[in-house]
Motif scaffolding. Structure first.
Motif, PDB file in Angstrom:
ATOM      1  N   ALA A   1      22.958  46.169  10.509  1.00  0.00           N
ATOM      2  CA  ALA A   1      21.985  46.765  11.132  1.00  0.00           C
ATOM      3  C   ALA A   1      22.385  48.001  12.155  1.00  0.00           C
ATOM      4  N   GLY A   2      23.521  47.364  12.837  1.00  0.00           N
ATOM      5  CA  GLY A   2      24.115  48.296  13.992  1.00  0.00           C
ATOM      6  C   GLY A   2      25.337  47.809  13.878  1.00  0.00           C
ATOM      7  N   VAL A   3      26.139  48.450  15.266  1.00  0.00           N
ATOM      8  CA  VAL A   3      27.512  48.346  15.578  1.00  0.00           C
ATOM      9  C   VAL A   3      27.504  48.623  17.232  1.00  0.00           C
ATOM     10  N   GLY A   4      28.551  48.084  17.649  1.00  0.00           N
ATOM     11  CA  GLY A   4      29.066  48.023  18.935  1.00  0.00           C
ATOM     12  C   GLY A   4      30.581  47.706  19.441  1.00  0.00           C
TER      13      GLY A   4
ATOM     14  N   VAL B   1      27.168  50.722   8.807  1.00  0.00           N
ATOM     15  CA  VAL B   1      25.499  50.533   8.845  1.00  0.00           C
ATOM     16  C   VAL B   1      24.828  50.807   7.455  1.00  0.00           C
TER      17      VAL B   1
ATOM     18  N   ASP C   1      22.242  41.485   9.813  1.00  0.00           N
ATOM     19  CA  ASP C   1      20.932  41.055   9.424  1.00  0.00           C
ATOM     20  C   ASP C   1      21.366  39.706   8.732  1.00  0.00           C
TER      21      ASP C   1
ATOM     22  N   ASP D   1      26.225  44.132  13.764  1.00  0.00           N
ATOM     23  CA  ASP D   1      25.160  43.180  14.067  1.00  0.00           C
ATOM     24  C   ASP D   1      24.654  42.981  12.295  1.00  0.00           C
TER      25      ASP D   1
ATOM     26  N   SER E   1      30.784  52.030  12.242  1.00  0.00           N
ATOM     27  CA  SER E   1      29.730  52.987  12.159  1.00  0.00           C
ATOM     28  C   SER E   1      29.191  53.314  10.759  1.00  0.00           C
TER      29      SER E   1
END
Length: 215
Positions: free
Chosen positions: A186-189, A91, A201, A199, A88
């Motif tokens: 752009a994001g994490v998971g 980002v 871009d 994620d 995180s």
């Protein structure tokens, strides 16, 4: 006395059958089986004490194994939490990840090639969907490590090419080398067993462990 022996065998068989159905032998199962054997043993032929000691040792082993598994599960959950927290923090940052394709968007594409020890003259080829080379970027002689390249979105003829996905290939001297693309996170998971992913871009999902560089 034969009836007692038969009852002992029957009890042990029933307990064994019940355990076989669950397919999981817990500490409580061990104790239950041992108590049934002691209750139904033949008074003229009591249980061998060495067997009892052996079974008690097995109980302790099962208990220790269960406790160890619980500890491993807790450790795995903690590590996943740490990975997600670490991911995180990326980002909005630019990262470089391994890829044989890149997306031309906004009129440019940035990436890198992994130059082996000894360096050498390095070329990057941009390919269209049919595998045709539409642009060759000459990086000159590079030292070992990641060598960055920038593509302005034009072909070898100087004409701009349409946005989309293009193939990447590179070589140092006559040796093919790995290519990378750069993009903003752009994001994490979380993916479960594989851990955290980013994620990126212009690229998509990539495992945190695959990130070659954080810019």
């Amino acid at each position: 006395m034969s009836d007692i022996a038969v009852n002992s065998n029957t009890a042990a068989s029933a307990a064994g059958s019940a355990l076989g159905q669950t397919k999981t032998l817990s500490q409580a199962d061990f104790l239950s089986l041992l108590i049934q054997q002691m209750r139904n043993q033949d008074p003229t032929l009591p249980m061998d004490s060495s067997q009892m000691v052996s079974q008690l040792a097995q109980i302790n082993q099962v208990s220790a194994t269960q406790n160890l598994q619980t500890s491993f599960d807790a450790l795995a959950q903690s590590m996943q939490g740490n990975q997600l927290l670490q991911a995180s923090s990326m980002v909005g940052r630019d990262v470089t990840v391994p890829s044989a394709v890149g997306r031309l968007q906004g009129g440019s594409l940035d990436g890198a090639v992994n130059v082996p020890d000894g360096g050498g003259h390095t070329l990057v080829q941009i390919q269209d969907g049919a595998g045709n080379v539409v642009r060759t970027i000459d990086l000159g002689t590079q030292t070992a490590g990641l060598a960055d390249f920038h593509w302005d979105g034009t072909g070898d003829d100087g004409q701009p090419l349409p946005p989309g996905t293009y193939g990447l290939a590179a070589q140092t001297g006559s040796t093919a080398v790995a290519t990378y693309v750069s993009g903003k996170v752009a994001g994490v998971g979380m993916t479960g067993a594989d851990g955290a992913y980013l994620d990126v871009d212009g690229f998509g999902g990539v495992l945190l462990s695959q990130v070659a560089r954080v810019n």
